[in-house]
Design a protein around this motif. Sequence first.
Motif, PDB file in Angstrom:
ATOM      1  N   GLY A 142       0.822  -1.204   0.000  1.00  0.00           N
ATOM      2  CA  GLY A 142       0.000   0.000   0.000  1.00  0.00           C
ATOM      3  C   GLY A 142       0.852   1.248   0.000  1.00  0.00           C
ATOM      4  O   GLY A 142       0.573   2.215  -0.731  1.00  0.00           O
ATOM      5  N   MET A 143       1.910   1.257   0.817  1.00  0.00           N
ATOM      6  CA  MET A 143       2.816   2.410   0.850  1.00  0.00           C
ATOM      7  C   MET A 143       3.550   2.571  -0.485  1.00  0.00           C
ATOM      8  O   MET A 143       3.718   3.687  -0.983  1.00  0.00           O
ATOM      9  CB  MET A 143       3.826   2.256   1.989  1.00  0.00           C
ATOM     10  N   ALA A 144       3.969   1.434  -1.066  1.00  0.00           N
ATOM     11  CA  ALA A 144       4.664   1.484  -2.350  1.00  0.00           C
ATOM     12  C   ALA A 144       3.746   2.058  -3.426  1.00  0.00           C
ATOM     13  O   ALA A 144       4.144   2.899  -4.229  1.00  0.00           O
ATOM     14  CB  ALA A 144       5.147   0.092  -2.750  1.00  0.00           C
ATOM     15  N   GLY A 145       2.494   1.600  -3.423  1.00  0.00           N
ATOM     16  CA  GLY A 145       1.535   2.095  -4.405  1.00  0.00           C
ATOM     17  C   GLY A 145       1.258   3.575  -4.241  1.00  0.00           C
ATOM     18  O   GLY A 145       1.172   4.324  -5.224  1.00  0.00           O
ATOM     19  N   ALA A 146       1.134   4.020  -2.989  1.00  0.00           N
ATOM     20  CA  ALA A 146       0.882   5.439  -2.730  1.00  0.00           C
ATOM     21  C   ALA A 146       2.071   6.286  -3.161  1.00  0.00           C
ATOM     22  O   ALA A 146       1.905   7.403  -3.672  1.00  0.00           O
ATOM     23  CB  ALA A 146       0.579   5.654  -1.247  1.00  0.00           C
ATOM     24  N   ASN A 147       3.267   5.764  -2.962  1.00  0.00           N
ATOM     25  CA  ASN A 147       4.465   6.488  -3.381  1.00  0.00           C
ATOM     26  C   ASN A 147       4.478   6.653  -4.907  1.00  0.00           C
ATOM     27  O   ASN A 147       4.769   7.739  -5.432  1.00  0.00           O
ATOM     28  CB  ASN A 147       5.714   5.747  -2.917  1.00  0.00           C
ATOM     29  N   GLN A 148       4.135   5.568  -5.604  1.00  0.00           N
ATOM     30  CA  GLN A 148       4.048   5.640  -7.062  1.00  0.00           C
ATOM     31  C   GLN A 148       2.994   6.673  -7.489  1.00  0.00           C
ATOM     32  O   GLN A 148       3.205   7.471  -8.395  1.00  0.00           O
ATOM     33  CB  GLN A 148       3.665   4.267  -7.630  1.00  0.00           C
ATOM     34  N   ASP A 149       1.843   6.614  -6.815  1.00  0.00           N
ATOM     35  CA  ASP A 149       0.743   7.536  -7.139  1.00  0.00           C
ATOM     36  C   ASP A 149       1.160   8.994  -6.936  1.00  0.00           C
ATOM     37  O   ASP A 149       0.783   9.871  -7.715  1.00  0.00           O
ATOM     38  CB  ASP A 149      -0.482   7.232  -6.274  1.00  0.00           C
ATOM     39  N   PHE A 150       1.924   9.238  -5.864  1.00  0.00           N
ATOM     40  CA  PHE A 150       2.359  10.608  -5.569  1.00  0.00           C
ATOM     41  C   PHE A 150       3.198  11.172  -6.714  1.00  0.00           C
ATOM     42  O   PHE A 150       2.957  12.282  -7.206  1.00  0.00           O
ATOM     43  CB  PHE A 150       3.165  10.640  -4.267  1.00  0.00           C
ATOM     44  N   HIS A 151       4.185  10.392  -7.163  1.00  0.00           N
ATOM     45  CA  HIS A 151       5.087  10.899  -8.193  1.00  0.00           C
ATOM     46  C   HIS A 151       4.409  10.939  -9.563  1.00  0.00           C
ATOM     47  O   HIS A 151       4.721  11.815 -10.386  1.00  0.00           O
ATOM     48  CB  HIS A 151       6.370  10.073  -8.204  1.00  0.00           C
ATOM     49  N   ARG A 152       3.472  10.028  -9.786  1.00  0.00           N
ATOM     50  CA  ARG A 152       2.691  10.083 -11.030  1.00  0.00           C
ATOM     51  C   ARG A 152       1.847  11.358 -11.070  1.00  0.00           C
ATOM     52  O   ARG A 152       1.777  12.045 -12.089  1.00  0.00           O
ATOM     53  CB  ARG A 152       1.781   8.858 -11.142  1.00  0.00           C
ATOM     54  N   GLU A 153       1.225  11.681  -9.927  1.00  0.00           N
ATOM     55  CA  GLU A 153       0.391  12.882  -9.858  1.00  0.00           C
ATOM     56  C   GLU A 153       1.241  14.143  -9.965  1.00  0.00           C
ATOM     57  O   GLU A 153       0.825  15.128 -10.577  1.00  0.00           O
ATOM     58  CB  GLU A 153      -0.407  12.892  -8.556  1.00  0.00           C
ATOM     59  N   LEU A 154       2.426  14.123  -9.370  1.00  0.00           N
ATOM     60  CA  LEU A 154       3.311  15.279  -9.462  1.00  0.00           C
ATOM     61  C   LEU A 154       3.575  15.616 -10.931  1.00  0.00           C
ATOM     62  O   LEU A 154       3.488  16.776 -11.338  1.00  0.00           O
ATOM     63  CB  LEU A 154       4.629  14.980  -8.738  1.00  0.00           C
ATOM     64  N   VAL A 155       3.885  14.595 -11.726  1.00  0.00           N
ATOM     65  CA  VAL A 155       4.155  14.830 -13.141  1.00  0.00           C
ATOM     66  C   VAL A 155       2.872  15.201 -13.886  1.00  0.00           C
ATOM     67  O   VAL A 155       2.886  16.052 -14.782  1.00  0.00           O
ATOM     68  CB  VAL A 155       4.837  13.603 -13.776  1.00  0.00           C
ATOM     69  N   ARG A 156       1.757  14.605 -13.514  1.00  0.00           N
ATOM     70  CA  ARG A 156       0.488  14.927 -14.169  1.00  0.00           C
ATOM     71  C   ARG A 156       0.144  16.405 -13.995  1.00  0.00           C
ATOM     72  O   ARG A 156      -0.425  17.036 -14.902  1.00  0.00           O
ATOM     73  CB  ARG A 156      -0.641  14.062 -13.607  1.00  0.00           C
ATOM     74  N   LEU A 157       0.494  16.958 -12.840  1.00  0.00           N
ATOM     75  CA  LEU A 157       0.210  18.366 -12.571  1.00  0.00           C
ATOM     76  C   LEU A 157       0.939  19.315 -13.521  1.00  0.00           C
ATOM     77  O   LEU A 157       0.582  20.484 -13.622  1.00  0.00           O
ATOM     78  CB  LEU A 157       0.575  18.704 -11.120  1.00  0.00           C
ATOM     79  N   SER A 158       1.933  18.802 -14.216  1.00  0.00           N
ATOM     80  CA  SER A 158       2.662  19.643 -15.176  1.00  0.00           C
ATOM     81  C   SER A 158       1.796  19.989 -16.378  1.00  0.00           C
ATOM     82  O   SER A 158       2.044  20.978 -17.068  1.00  0.00           O
ATOM     83  CB  SER A 158       3.926  18.920 -15.664  1.00  0.00           C
ATOM     84  N   GLY A 159       0.788  19.153 -16.636  1.00  0.00           N
ATOM     85  CA  GLY A 159      -0.074  19.372 -17.791  1.00  0.00           C
ATOM     86  C   GLY A 159       0.537  18.916 -19.102  1.00  0.00           C
ATOM     87  O   GLY A 159      -0.039  19.139 -20.172  1.00  0.00           O
ATOM     88  N   SER A 160       1.689  18.234 -19.035  1.00  0.00           N
ATOM     89  CA  SER A 160       2.376  17.773 -20.241  1.00  0.00           C
ATOM     90  C   SER A 160       2.063  16.311 -20.514  1.00  0.00           C
ATOM     91  O   SER A 160       2.406  15.432 -19.719  1.00  0.00           O
ATOM     92  CB  SER A 160       3.888  17.951 -20.098  1.00  0.00           C
ATOM     93  N   GLU A 161       1.436  16.033 -21.653  1.00  0.00           N
ATOM     94  CA  GLU A 161       1.092  14.667 -22.011  1.00  0.00           C
ATOM     95  C   GLU A 161       2.344  13.817 -22.231  1.00  0.00           C
ATOM     96  O   GLU A 161       2.393  12.648 -21.862  1.00  0.00           O
ATOM     97  CB  GLU A 161       0.233  14.670 -23.281  1.00  0.00           C
ATOM     98  N   ARG A 162       3.367  14.418 -22.821  1.00  0.00           N
ATOM     99  CA  ARG A 162       4.590  13.657 -23.087  1.00  0.00           C
ATOM    100  C   ARG A 162       5.343  13.318 -21.797  1.00  0.00           C
ATOM    101  O   ARG A 162       5.877  12.214 -21.653  1.00  0.00           O
ATOM    102  CB  ARG A 162       5.492  14.428 -24.045  1.00  0.00           C
ATOM    103  N   LEU A 163       5.398  14.254 -20.873  1.00  0.00           N
ATOM    104  CA  LEU A 163       6.009  13.939 -19.580  1.00  0.00           C
ATOM    105  C   LEU A 163       5.251  12.809 -18.895  1.00  0.00           C
ATOM    106  O   LEU A 163       5.849  11.898 -18.313  1.00  0.00           O
ATOM    107  CB  LEU A 163       6.033  15.176 -18.679  1.00  0.00           C
ATOM    108  N   ASN A 164       3.927  12.855 -18.977  1.00  0.00           N
ATOM    109  CA  ASN A 164       3.108  11.811 -18.372  1.00  0.00           C
ATOM    110  C   ASN A 164       3.405  10.449 -18.973  1.00  0.00           C
ATOM    111  O   ASN A 164       3.515   9.440 -18.267  1.00  0.00           O
ATOM    112  CB  ASN A 164       1.618  12.134 -18.550  1.00  0.00           C
ATOM    113  N   THR A 165       3.492  10.378 -20.297  1.00  0.00           N
ATOM    114  CA  THR A 165       3.752   9.114 -20.986  1.00  0.00           C
ATOM    115  C   THR A 165       5.090   8.530 -20.559  1.00  0.00           C
ATOM    116  O   THR A 165       5.206   7.330 -20.275  1.00  0.00           O
ATOM    117  CB  THR A 165       3.749   9.320 -22.511  1.00  0.00           C
TER     118      THR A 165
END
Length: 229
Positions: A142-165
């Motif tokens: 659960g902690m590992a998944g939340a950590n992944q989610d945090f960094h995925r969301e951080l990049v998503r906040l950039s608004g860049s589709e290519r960074l997200n990919t």
Amino acid sequence: MNPETTSIPVVPTLDSIVARSTPDHAFATKWAADVLRTAMTEGALDPGTKLSEAALAQQLGISRNTLRQAFTALESEHLMTRVPNRGVFVATPGKKQIHELFTLRLALESGAIDLISAGEKPVLRRIIEQSKVHRASGSVSGMAGANQDFHRELVRLSGSERLNTLMVSALAEMRLLFHSMVAVPDFHSPFVEKNEHLMHLLEAGDKYEAHVYLRDYLASSAAYFADRV
């Protein structure tokens, strides 16, 4: 936390991941690569797993040629490796791959920080709260998944589709590393506070300190993993 009582969420099967979507014939290769990448991210395919071409093609309902093309795509992302006369395997990251992966993450997340505006980040806050709940219950996965989610969301906040990919691919590689840490209950605990501190810097709009903190954060993580392979 007691390793004997650590809660490990049920890992989905490859069949359940396949059932989530229907392949479009025109994009079957991309679909197959997405399914296999998700299977690695969610723990259905462990590092070192040998992939049977015939069995997997049947399981995914695609041709072996399409599957080979998906393998090639995932190999280019360092998620799979071909061993002559032995077959195709889910990658097991070595020291060089670990350093390359964290270099990529630093570039992606630093780029995202430059693009993120100041202000409260509700999704990041929810993820932090979830990670605290997982830590309190002793859920390593659960902690590992939340950590992944945090960094995925951080990049998503950039608004860049290519960074997200690119980040999706990087996080799939990270999952291969985290697999080896499931039996180490306290490994993920410090990341709860680290992520929370990084979130506060982002909310305050302190980009310089966020960059410095992220660089040190990822450098120490890379060194930790590299010392254990």
